[in-house]
Design a protein around this motif. Structure first.
Motif, PDB file in Angstrom:
ATOM      1  N   GLU A 252       0.821  -1.209   0.000  1.00 57.59           N
ATOM      2  CA  GLU A 252       0.000   0.000   0.000  1.00 57.59           C
ATOM      3  C   GLU A 252       0.852   1.254   0.000  1.00 57.59           C
ATOM      4  O   GLU A 252       2.032   1.237   0.356  1.00 57.59           O
ATOM      5  N   PHE A 253       0.234   2.366  -0.398  1.00 56.73           N
ATOM      6  CA  PHE A 253       0.936   3.640  -0.361  1.00 56.73           C
ATOM      7  C   PHE A 253       1.242   4.013   1.088  1.00 56.73           C
ATOM      8  O   PHE A 253       0.400   3.847   1.967  1.00 56.73           O
ATOM      9  N   PRO A 254       2.435   4.514   1.365  1.00 60.00           N
ATOM     10  CA  PRO A 254       2.816   4.821   2.749  1.00 60.00           C
ATOM     11  C   PRO A 254       1.878   5.840   3.398  1.00 60.00           C
ATOM     12  O   PRO A 254       1.527   6.853   2.808  1.00 60.00           O
ATOM     13  N   SER A 255       1.466   5.538   4.616  1.00 58.04           N
ATOM     14  CA  SER A 255       0.653   6.441   5.436  1.00 58.04           C
ATOM     15  C   SER A 255       0.619   5.849   6.834  1.00 58.04           C
ATOM     16  O   SER A 255       1.126   4.746   7.066  1.00 58.04           O
ATOM     17  N   THR A 256      -0.008   6.540   7.757  1.00 59.63           N
ATOM     18  CA  THR A 256      -0.131   6.010   9.118  1.00 59.63           C
ATOM     19  C   THR A 256      -1.266   5.006   9.235  1.00 59.63           C
ATOM     20  O   THR A 256      -1.542   4.515  10.329  1.00 59.63           O
ATOM     21  N   VAL A 257      -1.932   4.682   8.122  1.00 59.52           N
ATOM     22  CA  VAL A 257      -3.037   3.723   8.174  1.00 59.52           C
ATOM     23  C   VAL A 257      -2.845   2.590   7.173  1.00 59.52           C
ATOM     24  O   VAL A 257      -3.765   1.830   6.920  1.00 59.52           O
ATOM     25  N   MET A 258      -1.654   2.473   6.603  1.00 59.33           N
ATOM     26  CA  MET A 258      -1.403   1.405   5.650  1.00 59.33           C
ATOM     27  C   MET A 258      -1.304   0.062   6.376  1.00 59.33           C
ATOM     28  O   MET A 258      -1.133   0.009   7.600  1.00 59.33           O
ATOM     29  N   CYS A 259      -1.420  -1.013   5.625  1.00 62.89           N
ATOM     30  CA  CYS A 259      -1.219  -2.355   6.174  1.00 62.89           C
ATOM     31  C   CYS A 259      -0.089  -3.007   5.396  1.00 62.89           C
ATOM     32  O   CYS A 259      -0.213  -3.242   4.191  1.00 62.89           O
ATOM     33  N   SER A 260       1.010  -3.284   6.091  1.00 63.48           N
ATOM     34  CA  SER A 260       2.196  -3.856   5.444  1.00 63.48           C
ATOM     35  C   SER A 260       2.160  -5.366   5.404  1.00 63.48           C
ATOM     36  O   SER A 260       3.146  -5.993   5.004  1.00 63.48           O
ATOM     37  N   ALA A 261       1.050  -5.960   5.811  1.00 65.94           N
ATOM     38  CA  ALA A 261       0.946  -7.422   5.831  1.00 65.94           C
ATOM     39  C   ALA A 261      -0.297  -7.857   5.066  1.00 65.94           C
ATOM     40  O   ALA A 261      -1.249  -7.090   4.886  1.00 65.94           O
ATOM     41  N   PHE A 262      -0.261  -9.099   4.620  1.00 64.16           N
ATOM     42  CA  PHE A 262      -1.448  -9.727   4.036  1.00 64.16           C
ATOM     43  C   PHE A 262      -2.197 -10.422   5.161  1.00 64.16           C
ATOM     44  O   PHE A 262      -1.699 -11.366   5.769  1.00 64.16           O
ATOM     45  N   ARG A 263      -3.399  -9.958   5.450  1.00 61.91           N
ATOM     46  CA  ARG A 263      -4.231 -10.549   6.489  1.00 61.91           C
ATOM     47  C   ARG A 263      -5.332 -11.371   5.839  1.00 61.91           C
ATOM     48  O   ARG A 263      -6.187 -10.821   5.142  1.00 61.91           O
ATOM     49  N   THR A 264      -5.304 -12.677   6.050  1.00 62.11           N
ATOM     50  CA  THR A 264      -6.386 -13.502   5.534  1.00 62.11           C
ATOM     51  C   THR A 264      -7.696 -13.154   6.232  1.00 62.11           C
ATOM     52  O   THR A 264      -8.755 -13.119   5.609  1.00 62.11           O
ATOM     53  N   PHE A 265      -7.604 -12.908   7.525  1.00 55.51           N
ATOM     54  CA  PHE A 265      -8.759 -12.499   8.316  1.00 55.51           C
ATOM     55  C   PHE A 265      -8.344 -11.379   9.267  1.00 55.51           C
ATOM     56  O   PHE A 265      -7.268 -11.432   9.868  1.00 55.51           O
ATOM     57  N   GLN A 266      -9.182 -10.385   9.393  1.00 54.31           N
ATOM     58  CA  GLN A 266      -9.077  -9.479  10.521  1.00 54.31           C
ATOM     59  C   GLN A 266      -9.819 -10.118  11.689  1.00 54.31           C
ATOM     60  O   GLN A 266     -10.706 -10.960  11.500  1.00 54.31           O
ATOM     61  N   GLY A 267      -9.445  -9.716  12.926  1.00 52.79           N
ATOM     62  CA  GLY A 267     -10.101 -10.367  14.041  1.00 52.79           C
ATOM     63  C   GLY A 267      -9.853  -9.677  15.358  1.00 52.79           C
ATOM     64  O   GLY A 267      -8.976  -8.825  15.475  1.00 52.79           O
ATOM     65  N   TRP A 268     -10.677 -10.059  16.329  1.00 54.49           N
ATOM     66  CA  TRP A 268     -10.435  -9.601  17.695  1.00 54.49           C
ATOM     67  C   TRP A 268     -10.854 -10.657  18.703  1.00 54.49           C
ATOM     68  O   TRP A 268     -11.643 -11.554  18.407  1.00 54.49           O
ATOM     69  N   THR A 269     -10.266 -10.514  19.878  1.00 51.43           N
ATOM     70  CA  THR A 269     -10.530 -11.409  21.000  1.00 51.43           C
ATOM     71  C   THR A 269     -11.333 -10.665  22.050  1.00 51.43           C
ATOM     72  O   THR A 269     -10.918  -9.595  22.507  1.00 51.43           O
ATOM     73  N   ALA A 270     -12.472 -11.208  22.421  1.00 45.95           N
ATOM     74  CA  ALA A 270     -13.340 -10.554  23.408  1.00 45.95           C
ATOM     75  C   ALA A 270     -12.762 -10.722  24.809  1.00 45.95           C
ATOM     76  O   ALA A 270     -12.399 -11.829  25.220  1.00 45.95           O
ATOM     77  N   LEU A 271     -12.709  -9.610  25.544  1.00 52.43           N
ATOM     78  CA  LEU A 271     -12.268  -9.631  26.940  1.00 52.43           C
ATOM     79  C   LEU A 271     -13.422  -9.356  27.900  1.00 52.43           C
ATOM     80  O   LEU A 271     -13.230  -9.366  29.121  1.00 52.43           O
TER      81      LEU A 271
END
Length: 427
Positions: A252-271
Motif C-alpha cells: 500500500e501507499f505509505p501512510s499512518t493507516v497502511m497495512c504492510s501485511a497480508f491478512r487472511t482475516f481481521q479479528g479480535w478477541t473478546a475480553l
C-alpha cells in the motif's frame, strides 16, 4: 495491467497526482472491459447477483437464522467442525469462534490490561487519535487505543489455541494458485495491533461501513489489479475472494493507516461480554461484494477522479450514496463472551454500530490472521525490533507510549512461537 502515472518511493509506487492517476486508471480499466456497453452489462450482472445475495442474508436474518457463522473451538481442536459450518464460513466470509480461550483467562487478561494502563497513567497522557484512518466516514469515533506490547496481548498472540484457530481460518484460502505458493497457511507471523476499551455507559458513534487494507490502491496498484484481474477483465464470475494469488505482492501507499501485511482475516478477541445492542461489530457477510465495489467506481455517474469517495490514507467508505444495494445485509454479530474470537475476511465490509453498553465494558484485543510469506515475515521482523524498544509498530502512528512503561512484555515473556512470530529467532 494498467500502469497509472507514478513515482517511486522505496518499494512502493505513489501517484504523483492522485486525481490524475485515478482518472487515467479508470479510463484504462474501462477500456479493458472493451466498451461502455460491456461495462454496463457486466455491472448490471454483478448488481443483480449482489441483490440476490443481500436478499438471502436479510431473509435468513429475519427468520432468526445465524448469518454470522458460529463454530466451537473444541470442534476446531478435534477436527470435527461440521461440513455445513465450513460451507457457511466460506460463503459468508466470517465466523465467531466460541471459547478460543477459557473465560477466566480472558477476564484475567482484561484485569491485567486495566492495571497496565492505570499504572502507566495512560488516561492522563493519551493525546487522542494520531491518524485520520476514519476521517472519511460519516461516523468515526471508535475507542481504540495505541497499546501493543502488554503481556496479555503477547500471550494471546502466541497461544497454541490462537495458532490453531488461525490455521483453521487460513485453510479456507487457496494458498497455491497460478502455479505458485503464496503463503504458508500453517505458520503465523505477528501483526501487532491495538486494543479497544469502552466503559459501561459510554456512548459511541462507532464506525460507518468500510473496508481496510487499501482504498485507492485497490484500483491504482498493478498488484491489486492482478488480484482482481477477473473483475477488471469482465469475467467477474471467475473471481474467487479466497484465491491468495498476488495478494502477498500488494504494497500500500505509505501512510499512518497502511497495512504492510497480508491478512487472511481481521479479528479480535473478546475480553468482556458484549450484546448485539451494545454498539458492536457489524459485518456484511458477502465476500464477493468487492467485485461490486470495484465496478461501481467505474460507472459514469461519478466524476472522473472519484472512486466512490475513496481517499489515499483512509479506509474505503461504503455508503448509502454509492452502495445502497449492499447495506441492508449489514448484520450485527451475535452475543460474545470473554474468550470468544471474531473473524472476518480481509476484504469484508464491516462497521461498528452506534450505541452504548449501559452496564458492561466492551473490551477487545485486535489480533488478525497473517500467515507466513516473504511480505509478512519482513514486516514481522520490523515489529520485533519495535517490540524490543516498546515503540509503535510501523503501520501505526509513531506515538510510542509504551517505550518507558512499567510492566511491558519482554522477550522473557515470549515462548518459541512468540519469538518466531516476531522474527526474533532469526540470525
Amino acid at each position: 495491467m494498467v500502469e497509472p502515472m507514478i513515482r517511486t518511493l522505496g518499494d512502493t509506487r505513489i501517484p504523483a497526482d492522485v486525481s490524475a492517476a485515478i482518472s487515467t486508471t479508470k479510463n484504462a480499466l474501462r477500456a479493458q472491459l472493451c466498451s461502455p456497453g460491456d461495462l454496463a452489462e457486466v455491472f448490471a450482472e454483478v448488481e443483480d447477483a449482489m441483490r440476490t445475495e443481500v436478499a438471502s442474508v436479510v431473509a435468513e436474518r429475519d427468520a432468526g437464522w445465524a448469518v454470522i457463522p458460529v463454530v466451537r473451538f473444541a470442534d476446531i481442536a478435534a477436527g470435527t467442525v461440521p461440513g455445513g459450518t465450513r460451507e457457511a464460513i466460506s460463503r459468508r466470509g466470517c465466523a465467531v469462534v466460541r471459547g478460543t480461550f477459557p473465560r477466566a483467562r480472558a477476564e484475567a487478561w482484561d484485569a491485567e490490561l486495566a492495571e497496565y494502563l492505570a499504572e502507566n497513567r495512560f488516561a492522563e497522557t493519551y493525546r487522542g487519535p494520531a491518524d485520520d484512518a476514519f476521517a472519511g466516514l460519516a461516523s468515526s469515533q471508535p475507542q481504540i487505543y495505541p497499546v501493543y506490547w502488554s503481556r496479555p496481548q503477547m500471550q494471546a498472540r502466541q497461544d497454541d489455541n490462537m495458532v490453531l484457530v488461525r490455521s483453521f481460518l487460513n485453510s479456507f484460502w487457496r494458498h497455491e494458485s497460478e502455479g505458485r505458493s503464496w503463503f504458508d497457511p500453517n505458520r503465523d507471523t505477528a501483526y501487532p495491533d491495538r486494543i479497544r476499551r469502552r466503559q459501561p455507559g459510554s456512548g459511541s458513534l462507532g464506525l460507518s461501513a468500510h473496508t481496510d487494507s487499501g482504498s485507492v490502491e485497490r484500483w491504482l496498484l498493478p498488484a491489486y489489479q492482478r488480484v482482481f484481474r477477473h473483475v477488471f477483465d469482465g469475467r467477474w464470475r471467475d473471481y474467487d475472494p479466497w484465491d491468495g494469488a498476488y495478494r502477498t505482492e500488494v504494497n500500500e501507499f505509505p501512510s499512518t493507516v497502511m497495512c504492510s501485511a497480508f491478512r487472511t482475516f481481521q479479528g479480535w478477541t473478546a475480553l468482556s461480554e458484549m450484546r448485539p445492542t451494545d454498539g458492536v461489530l457489524q459485518l456484511l457477510p458477502i465476500p464477493s461484494a468487492m467485485a461490486y465495489l470495484l465496478l461501481r467506481a467505474l460507472q459514469p455517474d461519478l466524476a472522473e477522479d472519484d472512486l466512490c469517495g475513496a481517499a489515499n490514507g483512509q479506509s474505503l467508505p461504503v455508503s448509502e450514496k454509492h452502495h445502497e444495494v449492499l447495506l441492508p445485509a449489514l448484520s450485527v454479530i451475535p452475543a460474545v463472551e470473554p474468550g470468544d474470537t471474531v473473524w472476518w475476511h480481509g476484504d469484508l465490509v464491516h462497521a461498528v454500530a452506534d450505541g452504548s453498553n449501559p452496564d458492561r465494558w466492551g473490551n477487545v484485543m485486535y489480533i488478525p490472521a497473517s500467515p507466513h510469506c516473504a511480505k509478512n515475515a519482513a514486516y514481522a521482523r520490523a515489529c520485533g525490533q519495535a517490540f524490543l524498544a516498546g515503540a509503535s509498530p510501523g503501520d501505526f502512528a509513531a506515538e510510542d507510549y509504551e517505550v518507558n512503561w512499567v510492566g511491558r512484555a519482554t522477550v522473557d515473556d515470549l515462548n518459541r512461537t512468540g519469538r518466531a512470530q516476531l522474527g526474533l529467532d532469526e540470525a
